[in-house]
Motif scaffolding. Structure first.
Motif, mmCIF file in Angstrom:
data_model
loop_
_atom_site.group_PDB
_atom_site.id
_atom_site.type_symbol
_atom_site.label_atom_id
_atom_site.label_comp_id
_atom_site.label_asym_id
_atom_site.label_seq_id
_atom_site.Cartn_x
_atom_site.Cartn_y
_atom_site.Cartn_z
ATOM 1 N N MET A 1 28.838 10.364 78.386
ATOM 2 C CA MET A 1 29.990 11.001 77.784
ATOM 3 C C MET A 1 31.065 11.200 78.859
ATOM 4 O O MET A 1 30.768 11.603 79.977
ATOM 5 N N ILE A 2 32.301 10.958 78.493
ATOM 6 C CA ILE A 2 33.410 11.034 79.444
ATOM 7 C C ILE A 2 34.119 12.384 79.317
ATOM 8 O O ILE A 2 34.454 12.819 78.220
ATOM 9 N N TRP A 3 34.360 13.028 80.463
ATOM 10 C CA TRP A 3 35.121 14.271 80.501
ATOM 11 C C TRP A 3 36.606 13.931 80.469
ATOM 12 O O TRP A 3 37.044 13.022 81.144
ATOM 13 N N LYS A 4 37.377 14.703 79.690
ATOM 14 C CA LYS A 4 38.833 14.515 79.593
ATOM 15 C C LYS A 4 39.509 15.786 80.066
ATOM 16 O O LYS A 4 39.186 16.879 79.613
ATOM 17 N N LYS A 5 40.465 15.632 80.971
ATOM 18 C CA LYS A 5 41.196 16.795 81.492
ATOM 19 C C LYS A 5 42.224 17.262 80.465
ATOM 20 O O LYS A 5 42.918 16.464 79.847
ATOM 21 N N SER A 6 42.319 18.558 80.293
ATOM 22 C CA SER A 6 43.274 19.150 79.364
ATOM 23 C C SER A 6 44.708 18.818 79.763
ATOM 24 O O SER A 6 45.041 18.813 80.948
ATOM 25 N N SER A 7 45.544 18.568 78.785
ATOM 26 C CA SER A 7 46.963 18.324 79.060
ATOM 27 C C SER A 7 47.650 19.600 79.543
ATOM 28 O O SER A 7 48.750 19.554 80.068
ATOM 29 N N TYR A 8 46.998 20.739 79.389
ATOM 30 C CA TYR A 8 47.550 22.009 79.843
ATOM 31 C C TYR A 8 47.121 22.348 81.266
ATOM 32 O O TYR A 8 47.499 23.371 81.797
ATOM 33 N N SER A 9 46.301 21.510 81.894
ATOM 34 C CA SER A 9 45.872 21.761 83.262
ATOM 35 C C SER A 9 47.068 21.643 84.194
ATOM 36 O O SER A 9 47.920 20.779 84.022
ATOM 37 N N SER A 10 47.100 22.510 85.202
ATOM 38 C CA SER A 10 48.242 22.499 86.115
ATOM 39 C C SER A 10 48.125 21.338 87.098
ATOM 40 O O SER A 10 47.030 20.985 87.533
ATOM 41 N N PRO A 11 49.256 20.737 87.494
ATOM 42 C CA PRO A 11 49.232 19.619 88.441
ATOM 43 C C PRO A 11 48.683 20.018 89.808
ATOM 44 O O PRO A 11 48.154 19.198 90.531
ATOM 45 N N GLU A 12 48.813 21.287 90.177
ATOM 46 C CA GLU A 12 48.334 21.761 91.471
ATOM 47 C C GLU A 12 46.820 21.927 91.495
ATOM 48 O O GLU A 12 46.235 22.202 92.521
#
Length: 56
Positions: A1-12
């Protein structure tokens, strides 16, 4: 299963959430800064409630 990073995650990288879908339609969530840490598993109805909370 592939983990997907939230679009709300901060760039930093300060606030990073990853999620992945499971075969039974439940969702797992983890802190991408600590991939070896705790994983929260939610059934579909609770996942829907969780993502709707973003507007609060």
């Amino acid at each position: 299963m592939i983990w997907k990073k939230s679009s709300y995650s901060s760039p930093e990288g300060q606030e990073c959430l990853e999620a992945r879908d499971l075969i039974d339609n439940s969702v797992q969530i983890r802190d991408s800064k600590r991939p070896e840490g705790e994983i929260l598993s939610l059934p579909p109805i609770e996942w829907i409630s969780f993502i709707k909370m973003e507007d609060i």
